[in-house]
Design a protein around this motif. Structure first.
Motif, PDB file in Angstrom:
ATOM      1  N   MET A   1       0.822  -1.207   0.000  1.00 39.91           N
ATOM      2  CA  MET A   1       0.000   0.000   0.000  1.00 39.91           C
ATOM      3  C   MET A   1       0.856   1.256   0.000  1.00 39.91           C
TER       4      MET A   1
ATOM      5  N   PHE B   1      -5.962   5.402   0.158  1.00 43.82           N
ATOM      6  CA  PHE B   1      -4.593   4.913  -0.013  1.00 43.82           C
ATOM      7  C   PHE B   1      -3.524   5.881   0.489  1.00 43.82           C
TER       8      PHE B   1
ATOM      9  N   GLY C   1      -4.436   1.812   5.075  1.00 40.95           N
ATOM     10  CA  GLY C   1      -3.149   1.669   5.757  1.00 40.95           C
ATOM     11  C   GLY C   1      -3.297   1.694   7.269  1.00 40.95           C
TER      12      GLY C   1
END
Length: 387
Positions: free
Chosen positions: A82, A289, A325
């Motif tokens: 990620m 993201f 995340g």
């Protein structure tokens, strides 16, 4: 029939079973010499130490075949993937604060150290941990006595012995916990533990940074909470209590004047508020993201004179890695805390709590290895004791 060994064999000599102790010694060398080494040497040493941790993992797995802790690599691997997505998105957006590969490596370093220390915990030398504790205590005391005081927020502080006041404070907390491990594992007499603990606390007071002390209070509080027999056998109740506490704190915060707390936190609350306003302006893709490691450096109205990071490891993850995340980040630390009879649960919860309000151990790899070595060595000791 034996399970197939999928760990590649590199012909590493058996002496490398002690590689984890070599890595700990190298990390101690970097911590103590950080202020006196040129930047290039510091970077080379940091990279070499990460390689030592990786070699230690490979050597240990080759020798023992014990693969149960490899699950810890799963969330880290997802997090790295990620992070690459965040870096790509940041490069495409061409914004002012570009994400950094170096920041990504630095952000990953504490996880490499933690996983290596947990996997190789039975190989960690208590004698080496004692050398770490005594060396850091001596260095901190000598810097405090022989170097001039420094000023921070209009107050005098003892001279830091590594990197800065904050990193030095976190290293002192790790040192205090190492002394506690040596005492509880019957390697340090009570009178010596009391003496060294008092010196650590004196130096922490002279250091004057509040967040390392806050972490210590979090950790001691969670340890006492988990010592309750009912809670020790019902760890999910702990997580519920933590969630309820967070909701209660948020509710109280909405009804009181936060200016006093903002001043006490050196403007952190105002900084967090401005950053959350910016997060709310992101599109869905960026919100999910993030914009990659290191992209949270910016000026705010609170800290207008220089670009600064989020001053919260959790907010840093949310900024650079997005909501996804952050979920992986929380998953990793709960995985660490809930494995192996929950020996590291108090440490994980304390680290998460401290990471909410400061750039704590996860932003300071040189200090973090002391905390992780303490946790891993304590886990190994308790496993041997109950075997």
């Amino acid at each position: 029939m034996a399970a197939p060994n999928f760990i590649p064999h590199f012909g590493l000599p058996s002496r490398l079973e002690q590689m984890i102790n070599v890595a700990i010694g190298a990390q101690l060398f970097l911590l103590l010499g950080f202020d006196y080494f040129p930047a290039a040497l510091r970077l080379v040493l940091a990279g070499g130490i990460n390689l030592l941790y990786i070699f230690a993992i490979v050597a240990y797995l080759q020798r023992t075949g014990d693969r149960k802790d490899l699950i810890l690599f799963l969330p880290v691997g997802i997090f790295v993937f990620m992070g690459l997505i965040g870096l790509a998105l940041e490069q495409m957006s061409q914004t002012q604060n570009q994400a950094s590969v170096l920041a990504a490596v630095r952000q990953l370093s504490p996880y490499v150290a933690l996983i290596a220390l947990v996997i190789c915990r039975r190989e960690i030398s208590p004698a080496l941990l004692a050398i770490c504790a005594f060396s850091i205590l001596a260095s901190a005391a000598l810097h405090a006595v022989f170097l001039p005081n420094v000023f921070l927020n209009n107050s005098q502080r003892f001279a830091p012995f590594s990197t800065n006041l904050h990193a030095s404070g976190y290293a002192l907390v790790g040192t205090l916990l190492l002394f506690w491990f040596l005492y509880t594992s019957e390697r340090l007499k009570p009178v010596w533990f009391i003496l060294f603990a008092l010196v650590c606390l004196f130096l922490l007071n002279g250091n004057g940074v509040r967040t390392p002390i806050l972490f210590l209070l979090f950790y001691l509080g969670f340890e006492m909470l988990l010592s309750n027999p009912f809670l020790r056998h019902n760890r999910s109740v702990i997580l519920v209590l933590c969630a309820v506490t967070l909701v209660a704190v948020a509710a109280v915060a909405m009804t009181i004047d936060l200016s006093v707390f903002n001043q006490f936190s050196s403007g952190r609350l105002s900084n967090y508020g401005e950053r959350f306003d910016l997060l709310n302006q992101r599109d869905l893709q960026t919100l999910l993201f993030g914009t990659g490691p290191g992209s949270d450096l910016l000026k705010t109205s609170t800290w207008w004179w220089d670009e600064k990071d989020s001053h919260s490891d959790v907010l840093k993850i949310l900024w650079g890695g997005g909501v996804l995340g952050l979920i992986v980040f929380l998953w990793f630390w709960l995985l660490v805390g809930l494995r192996n009879q929950g020996v590291l649960l108090a440490l994980s919860l304390a680290l998460l709590a401290a990471s909410c309000v400061s750039n704590a151990y996860l932003s300071r790899p040189n200090s973090a290895f002391l905390l992780f070595a303490f946790g891993a060595a304590r886990q190994a000791y308790l496993e041997r004791k109950t075997a």
